[in-house]
Design a protein around this motif. Structure first.
Motif, PDB file in Angstrom:
ATOM      1  N   UNK A   1      42.520  45.049  33.588  1.00  0.00           N
ATOM      2  CA  UNK A   1      41.154  44.644  33.609  1.00  0.00           C
ATOM      3  C   UNK A   1      40.423  45.531  34.742  1.00  0.00           C
ATOM      4  N   UNK A   2      41.263  45.743  35.897  1.00  0.00           N
ATOM      5  CA  UNK A   2      40.708  46.445  37.264  1.00  0.00           C
ATOM      6  C   UNK A   2      40.291  47.830  36.688  1.00  0.00           C
ATOM      7  N   UNK A   3      41.073  48.385  35.702  1.00  0.00           N
ATOM      8  CA  UNK A   3      40.919  49.873  35.667  1.00  0.00           C
ATOM      9  C   UNK A   3      39.728  50.058  34.492  1.00  0.00           C
ATOM     10  N   UNK A   4      39.514  49.118  33.664  1.00  0.00           N
ATOM     11  CA  UNK A   4      38.564  49.294  32.751  1.00  0.00           C
ATOM     12  C   UNK A   4      37.282  48.891  33.420  1.00  0.00           C
ATOM     13  N   UNK A   5      37.152  48.011  34.173  1.00  0.00           N
ATOM     14  CA  UNK A   5      35.776  47.585  35.222  1.00  0.00           C
ATOM     15  C   UNK A   5      35.511  48.566  36.095  1.00  0.00           C
TER      16      UNK A   5
ATOM     17  N   UNK B   1      53.137  44.514  37.200  1.00  0.00           N
ATOM     18  CA  UNK B   1      52.014  44.465  38.077  1.00  0.00           C
ATOM     19  C   UNK B   1      52.024  43.741  39.167  1.00  0.00           C
ATOM     20  N   UNK B   2      51.559  44.149  40.329  1.00  0.00           N
ATOM     21  CA  UNK B   2      51.560  43.447  41.430  1.00  0.00           C
ATOM     22  C   UNK B   2      50.204  42.490  41.445  1.00  0.00           C
ATOM     23  N   UNK B   3      50.433  41.212  41.020  1.00  0.00           N
ATOM     24  CA  UNK B   3      49.610  40.367  40.632  1.00  0.00           C
ATOM     25  C   UNK B   3      48.505  40.206  41.819  1.00  0.00           C
ATOM     26  N   UNK B   4      48.989  39.802  42.977  1.00  0.00           N
ATOM     27  CA  UNK B   4      48.345  39.755  44.273  1.00  0.00           C
ATOM     28  C   UNK B   4      47.222  40.982  44.445  1.00  0.00           C
ATOM     29  N   UNK B   5      48.136  42.288  44.371  1.00  0.00           N
ATOM     30  CA  UNK B   5      47.239  43.264  44.618  1.00  0.00           C
ATOM     31  C   UNK B   5      46.168  43.453  43.631  1.00  0.00           C
ATOM     32  N   UNK B   6      46.412  43.309  42.384  1.00  0.00           N
ATOM     33  CA  UNK B   6      45.551  43.648  41.208  1.00  0.00           C
ATOM     34  C   UNK B   6      44.449  42.544  41.521  1.00  0.00           C
ATOM     35  N   UNK B   7      44.551  41.351  41.917  1.00  0.00           N
ATOM     36  CA  UNK B   7      43.708  40.112  41.884  1.00  0.00           C
ATOM     37  C   UNK B   7      42.696  40.738  43.247  1.00  0.00           C
ATOM     38  N   UNK B   8      43.056  41.155  44.237  1.00  0.00           N
ATOM     39  CA  UNK B   8      42.267  41.795  45.186  1.00  0.00           C
ATOM     40  C   UNK B   8      41.415  42.950  44.649  1.00  0.00           C
ATOM     41  N   UNK B   9      42.116  43.820  44.085  1.00  0.00           N
ATOM     42  CA  UNK B   9      41.395  44.926  43.280  1.00  0.00           C
ATOM     43  C   UNK B   9      40.178  44.363  42.442  1.00  0.00           C
ATOM     44  N   UNK B  10      40.608  43.336  41.586  1.00  0.00           N
ATOM     45  CA  UNK B  10      39.407  42.973  40.840  1.00  0.00           C
ATOM     46  C   UNK B  10      38.391  42.109  41.502  1.00  0.00           C
ATOM     47  N   UNK B  11      38.706  41.487  42.591  1.00  0.00           N
ATOM     48  CA  UNK B  11      37.916  40.848  43.409  1.00  0.00           C
ATOM     49  C   UNK B  11      36.887  41.865  44.374  1.00  0.00           C
ATOM     50  N   UNK B  12      37.542  42.930  44.621  1.00  0.00           N
ATOM     51  CA  UNK B  12      36.598  43.977  45.359  1.00  0.00           C
ATOM     52  C   UNK B  12      35.716  44.613  44.286  1.00  0.00           C
ATOM     53  N   UNK B  13      36.152  44.915  43.223  1.00  0.00           N
ATOM     54  CA  UNK B  13      35.236  45.691  42.019  1.00  0.00           C
ATOM     55  C   UNK B  13      34.212  44.716  41.708  1.00  0.00           C
ATOM     56  N   UNK B  14      34.390  43.393  41.555  1.00  0.00           N
ATOM     57  CA  UNK B  14      33.566  42.371  41.215  1.00  0.00           C
ATOM     58  C   UNK B  14      32.061  42.181  42.308  1.00  0.00           C
ATOM     59  N   UNK B  15      32.688  42.468  43.673  1.00  0.00           N
ATOM     60  CA  UNK B  15      31.643  42.280  44.567  1.00  0.00           C
ATOM     61  C   UNK B  15      30.830  43.618  44.452  1.00  0.00           C
ATOM     62  N   UNK B  16      31.368  44.879  44.421  1.00  0.00           N
ATOM     63  CA  UNK B  16      30.773  45.941  44.428  1.00  0.00           C
ATOM     64  C   UNK B  16      29.693  45.998  43.195  1.00  0.00           C
ATOM     65  N   UNK B  17      30.250  45.507  42.129  1.00  0.00           N
ATOM     66  CA  UNK B  17      29.496  45.624  41.011  1.00  0.00           C
ATOM     67  C   UNK B  17      28.259  44.633  41.084  1.00  0.00           C
ATOM     68  N   UNK B  18      28.286  43.416  41.624  1.00  0.00           N
ATOM     69  CA  UNK B  18      27.353  42.557  41.886  1.00  0.00           C
ATOM     70  C   UNK B  18      26.275  42.871  42.724  1.00  0.00           C
TER      71      UNK B  18
END
Length: 410
Positions: A92-96, A145-162
């Motif tokens: 999801x992080x890569x697609x986003x 997949x490092x779920x914790x690192x992936x979650x942080x990455x998703x959160x960062x991308x979400x913040x930037x996109x918003x």
């Protein structure tokens, strides 16, 4: 356009090669080693009997040559759907992140905010999509997949996109949507200075000054020396002061208006002059009862007066008829009338009439002051306008009879 022309040229060349009417085919008679007709590539053999328009339409269904995603004629385009599916391959992080980068390029290079906003929205939607099910033909896959690192990455991308989508909405003047995106970004990271700045800018555009001030002050708590935020704060404070001054001026103007209206009511009441308003006042904004000193009830009152000539369907308007003036004072300069060809109107040849409160008529003395006429208790000022009918003496009887007849029908 250049690409379309080159493709058309390519198609024409292919047709020449196919039917032997030109190009290499024309040289067949000179060079026997070259065949008169050259076959189309294997992938286009099925189109060898198609027209150039049909060939062009087929090429336009190929993703490489498509000029619009809508050029599918309502048919399923397997190649295009496969290309679209590639955009959603990966985590999801890569697609986003892929959608985010496309949006950012549109903003940086071309300022295409509507299209960029769509890519940021796709990125945010991708973060909410459930993972794609495994392909049964590929068999089970084990991906660590490092779920914790992936979650942080998703959160960062979400913040930037918003925050970036908030910028697009701000540039498009969608201030409410901008604030909504900023609020969502700040829930993820209260220290995001860009979110505070864009929220403050949107609030300023909407004249929500307290909210704009709060956004600026909140952002400066985290970056005290941020130049852009400090500049925005000055703009907000300047707008606040301007609006406060405008509101003060408006309040003073309303208070002055209320005082003047109260003073005028007092002046008319003290003079025993009744007034009345109807549902259909005349459209005469210049017709206003006024005091010489608007806040002094003892100063002289002037009235707008309309002079009616019912026998000839004519009128005259006197904007400021002072209370101590008489009809003679004004008729003396109004007469002679330019349309009075029979010389029927002069001070000694006319009578003046005014309608009473009860709906009758009284003969108004031409030498009496307007104040004495209006304060007699028999007359009233309707819709702020005094009406006086001026009639030649030899037509007064006819005028009175007609008036009574009209009143009787009402």
């Amino acid at each position: 356009m250049a690409t379309e022309q080159s493709l058309e040229a390519l198609l024409e060349e292919r047709m020449k090669l196919h039917d032997g009417t030109g190009g290499i085919g024309d040289q067949s008679s000179k060079n026997k080693n070259v065949p008169a007709s050259v076959a189309l590539p294997p992938g286009m053999q099925k189109n060898q009997d198609s027209t150039s328009e049909e060939l062009w339409r087929e090429l336009n269904r190929t993703p490489l040559f498509m000029t619009s995603l809508d050029d599918t004629d309502g048919e399923e385009n397997v190649a295009l759907e496969a290309l679209k599916a590639l955009a959603y391959e990966g985590t999801k992080a890569e697609v986003a992140q892929n959608f985010r980068e496309q949006g950012t390029e549109l903003v940086r290079l071309e300022k295409r905010y509507p299209e960029a906003r769509e890519y940021y929205t796709k990125a945010l939607d991708a973060l909410k999509r459930p993972p794609l099910p495994p392909d049964p033909e590929e068999g089970p896959q084990v991906i660590e997949i490092d779920e914790e690192a992936e979650a942080r990455k998703e959160r960062d991308i979400e913040e930037v996109c918003l925050v970036n989508r908030a910028l697009c909405n701000l540039e498009m003047k969608n201030y409410g949507l901008c604030n909504r995106d900023c609020a969502a970004a700040l829930r993820l990271n209260p220290r995001n200075i860009k979110a505070w700045y864009r929220a403050g800018s949107a609030c300023l555009a909407l004249d929500k000054i307290p909210e704009a001030l709060d956004a600026c002050q909140s952002g400066l708590q985290f970056e005290l020396h941020n130049a852009a935020m400090k500049t925005l704060l000055k703009k907000v404070e300047s707008r606040r002061d301007h609006l406060a001054a405008a509101e003060k001026s408006r309040a003073e103007r309303l208070e002055r208006q209320r005082l003047e209206e109260a003073t005028l009511r007092l002046a008319l009441k003290s003079r025993n002059i009744p007034t009345r308003k109807t549902d259909r006042p005349p459209e005469m904004p210049e017709a206003k009862i006024a005091l010489d000193d608007p806040v002094d009830a003892s100063s002289s009152v002037s009235f707008p007066v309309i002079i009616l000539y019912p026998a000839h369907a004519q009128t005259d308007f006197i904007k400021g008829f002072q209370e101590d003036e008489s009809l003679t004072d004004h008729l003396s300069y109004i007469f002679p009338l330019p349309w009075d060809e029979q010389n029927e109107y002069s001070l000694d040849k006319v009578e003046c009439y005014m309608e009473t409160i009860e709906g009758g008529l009284i003969k108004a003395g031409k030498k009496l002051s307007l104040l004495k006429l209006l304060s007699s208790g028999k007359l009233e000022v309707t819709d702020g306008l005094v009406r006086v009918s001026v009639v030649p003496k030899d037509k007064a009887g006819e005028f009175i009879a007609d008036f009574k007849k009209r009143r009787g029908k009402q």
